[in-house]
Design a protein around this motif. Structure first.
Motif, PDB file in Angstrom:
ATOM      1  N   VAL A  87       0.835  -1.205   0.000  1.00 43.52           N
ATOM      2  CA  VAL A  87       0.000   0.000   0.000  1.00 43.52           C
ATOM      3  C   VAL A  87       0.868   1.253   0.000  1.00 43.52           C
ATOM      4  N   ILE A  88       1.929   1.254   0.791  1.00 41.33           N
ATOM      5  CA  ILE A  88       2.824   2.420   0.843  1.00 41.33           C
ATOM      6  C   ILE A  88       3.460   2.664  -0.515  1.00 41.33           C
ATOM      7  N   PHE A  91       0.274   7.840   5.965  1.00 38.85           N
ATOM      8  CA  PHE A  91       1.403   6.917   5.847  1.00 38.85           C
ATOM      9  C   PHE A  91       1.674   6.222   7.190  1.00 38.85           C
ATOM     10  N   ASN A  92       1.620   6.972   8.279  1.00 43.12           N
ATOM     11  CA  ASN A  92       1.884   6.389   9.593  1.00 43.12           C
ATOM     12  C   ASN A  92       0.856   5.324   9.957  1.00 43.12           C
ATOM     13  N   GLU A  93      -0.395   5.586   9.588  1.00 42.95           N
ATOM     14  CA  GLU A  93      -1.453   4.616   9.861  1.00 42.95           C
ATOM     15  C   GLU A  93      -1.231   3.332   9.073  1.00 42.95           C
ATOM     16  N   ARG A 120       3.631   1.152  20.344  1.00 40.91           N
ATOM     17  CA  ARG A 120       4.990   1.502  20.745  1.00 40.91           C
ATOM     18  C   ARG A 120       5.821   1.711  19.488  1.00 40.91           C
ATOM     19  N   LYS A 121       6.677   2.722  19.506  1.00 38.51           N
ATOM     20  CA  LYS A 121       7.543   3.020  18.364  1.00 38.51           C
ATOM     21  C   LYS A 121       8.987   3.116  18.831  1.00 38.51           C
ATOM     22  N   ASP A 122       9.905   2.756  17.930  1.00 34.70           N
ATOM     23  CA  ASP A 122      11.311   2.781  18.295  1.00 34.70           C
ATOM     24  C   ASP A 122      11.912   4.166  18.066  1.00 34.70           C
ATOM     25  N   ARG A 158       9.558   3.759  14.014  1.00 38.13           N
ATOM     26  CA  ARG A 158       8.959   2.572  13.408  1.00 38.13           C
ATOM     27  C   ARG A 158       8.104   1.854  14.441  1.00 38.13           C
ATOM     28  N   PRO A 159       6.957   1.288  14.038  1.00 35.43           N
ATOM     29  CA  PRO A 159       6.121   0.560  15.002  1.00 35.43           C
ATOM     30  C   PRO A 159       6.817  -0.717  15.467  1.00 35.43           C
TER      31      PRO A 159
END
Length: 626
Positions: free
Chosen positions: A32-33, A48-50, A78-80, A84-85
């Motif tokens: 999709v991205i 984009f984040n979703e 949680r994200k690094d 990134r998820p």
């Protein structure tokens, strides 16, 4: 190879389903991205984040199909450090449920034969226990890792050097303590665990370009923008912390509630996130629903069904008795269990040596007095009065570890009594422990809550078929039985053993707890905010009133010779009461049994009595004469 229990296989199957869904949603996300980028236009970053948050989408779809725990809360994002998820899940596994085996088996399900895994534990005791298992090539947990990696496992500690070739050719598992993994802005460099992990080191040069390789360093910072920089310029620190971020490890967080359950729980979660893990696998008896995503919830009945724990819990509470009498009652129970164990061995060749864990109030070398029960008091009573062999009694404290190097499950071990205060509250497991004897007068209820899990593991994870050897026992001195039962229930809950609250049976003092209640008294309005004065006893010396001093004003006037020896039976209580109760699995309330009158030793020892009198009689010879 150690055979997995049904609930363990179900847990791993749920994990495999999660991994399959995660892989599917990640592929969908990437597709999709890519399509969105080709379309172009003013697509917001939020969109984009979703789309990038494939772990959340995977969890949502699993949840809709009952693929996560029924007790799971809302999904926790949680994200690094690079935004990134992070896929992160939690197995809720009670104490005694085989968390370490599950963690090793989960790594096998990842089908990841090489790379770095961080195995994070909360305390030194659990660190030592985990290290002993994972460093031993013959241990079942290590064998799981060997099988997962095709026999290519490299075990590491924080100070061990390793190279890029190691990561390429081995499944590298690094065992870390919580403090080392917790990078916080207010950390001080005097914290050695913190400093060593985040400082420059020549041990990791294979992971970084040379200092004078400007193009290489620029490319590295472009690829890994959240690395720690050197103070000398745009050069990444050659630290273990940066190496971990580059390698994007799988993180196994054992006893996660120890980290997340504190007031700094979210801060610690952020520290784990900054390591840039590709996945976090948490194991906890009591997860924090605001931080963890609960994939599997294993309860006490699951462990009971699989013969992992002793149940029910028999609680005995004695009133009107000295701690020595309670210890004697526990000794008699231990002898009965030992007889049963010998009969079991003679008929099945299965060896069990029942052990009693005794909680005392003091263990320090200079803390022995007549006001608190000391470890040496208990040792002395066991060996001199109950004739227990000295080698069968050991003390485990913060400064004294007589269990060091002792294999408690071996037929060569003679240990039957372990005396402690707090040293066994976590990170210690021995399935031969059957009795918890709490002699603590002031904090016994907390001690019960914290220590009950130490006596619940079933030997060999298999019931014996003998009722007395398939349950465990708690003996309390001068504690209300209802309060003791309540604390045992809390102890089960704190160990994740929910659903076993009705597997507790108690016996104890005759006074009903309902006769007592705590009531807060408020001052009447005219007296609020006023100072309160307590009376002071004074002594008149000549014309002056001075504060009474026992040593100076009372002792000199006592005629010690006029004090006659007491009746030998006078120190024994007029009556003692034993009250018992049982709580079993299910919703049934505890069943309290008929009151009993236990045997109380009424003979007195001159040396013991003189020692007790020495707090009042300053002359030990007078105390001995009396």
């Amino acid at each position: 190879m150690l055979e997995l229990k049904i609930y363990q296989r179900d847990t791993l199957d749920a994990f495999s389903n999660y991994l399959e869904m995660l892989k599917k949603e990640r592929q969908t996300s990437e597709t999709v991205i890519e399509n969105l980028k080709q379309v172009g236009g003013s697509i917001s970053e939020d969109v984009f984040n979703e789309v990038r948050n494939y772990p959340k989408t995977a969890w949502k779809k699993l949840s809709e199909n009952n693929g996560v725990a029924a007790t799971a809360g809302e999904y926790v994002d949680r994200k690094d450090g690079a935004n990134r998820p992070i896929p992160h899940i939690c197995f809720k596994v009670p104490t005694g449920g085989g968390k370490t085996l599950l963690a090793a088996s989960a790594l096998e399900r990842l089908h990841r034969q090489r790379g770095l895994t961080l195995w994070v534990v909360p305390t030194q005791a659990i660190f030592d226990q985990t290290k002993a298992a994972l460093w031993n090539r013959e241990h079942p947990y290590r064998k799981v890792l060997e099988r997962a990696s095709g026999g290519r496992v490299k075990m590491l500690e924080r100070e061990d050097a390793f190279s890029r070739d190691d990561i390429t050719n081995y499944l590298c598992v690094m065992l870390l303590m919580l403090p080392a993994a917790n990078k916080s802005p207010d950390k001080k460099l005097k914290d050695k665990a913190y400093y060593r992990m985040y400082r420059n080191s020549g041990r990791y040069s294979s992971f970084f370009p040379d200092h004078d390789d400007n193009d290489g360093n620029a490319l590295m910072l472009e690829k890994y923008p959240d690395l720690d920089f050197s103070t000398e310029g745009d050069i990444p620190m050659q630290s273990l912390f940066n190496v971990i971020k580059v390698l994007r490890p799988v993180v196994v967080l054992d006893e996660a509630h120890k980290a997340y359950g504190t007031r700094n729980g979210k801060e610690f979660a952020s520290s784990i996130n900054r390591l840039d893990p590709q996945m976090v696998i948490e194991l906890s008896a009591t997860p924090n629903s605001g931080i963890s995503n609960l994939l599997v919830d294993i309860g006490g009945p699951d462990l009971k069904k699989e013969e992992m724990i002793k149940s029910p819990v028999q609680v005995s509470s004695y009133s009107g008795m000295k701690w020595q009498d309670t210890l004697r009652e526990a000794s008699e129970e231990l002898e009965r269990l030992d007889t049963e164990a010998r009969l079991l061995e003679s008929s099945t060749d299965r060896y069990i040596r029942p052990i009693a864990v005794v909680r005392v109030e003091r263990t320090g070398k200079d803390q022995r007095d007549n006001n608190y029960v000391h470890a040496e008091d208990v040792r002395e009573y066991l060996t001199q009065h109950l004739k227990v062999p000295p080698d069968a009694v050991r003390v485990k404290s913060a400064t004294q570890n007589e269990l060091q190097g002792e294999d408690l499950l071996s037929k060569n071990s003679q240990v039957r009594w372990i005396i402690t205060k707090a040293a066994l509250m976590e990170g210690w497991d021995c399935s031969f422990a059957y009795l918890l004897v709490v002699l603590d007068k002031t904090r016994s209820q907390n001690a019960i809550t914290q220590l009950v899990g130490r006596v619940m593991r079933q030997p060999h994870a298999q019931v014996t078929g003998r009722e007395s050897l398939d349950q465990c026992y708690v003996f309390c001195n001068d504690t209300d039985v209802d309060a003791a039962v309540t604390q045992v229930k809390k102890g089960l809950e704190s160990q994740g053993l929910t659903g076993l609250e009705d597997k507790i049976f108690g016996k104890g003092n005759i006074q009903d707890q309902a006769d007592f209640q705590t009531e807060t008294i408020c001052r009447r309005k005219p007296f609020r905010g006023q100072e309160i004065y307590l009376p002071v006893v004074r002594h008149k010396e000549d014309s002056e009133w001075i504060q009474l001093n026992y040593q100076a004003h009372i002792l000199p006037h006592i005629d010690w010779l006029s004090i006659k020896p007491p009746d030998p039976n006078a120190s024994a209580p007029d009556s003692a009461t034993l009250r018992t109760a049982t709580v079993n699995v299910g919703d049934a309330p505890p069943v309290f049994h008929e009151d009993q009158e236990p045997h109380v030793e009424k003979n007195i020892s001159v040396s013991e009595f003189a020692l007790c009198l020495s707090d009042i009689v300053p002359n030990p010879w007078q105390a001995a004469r009396i």
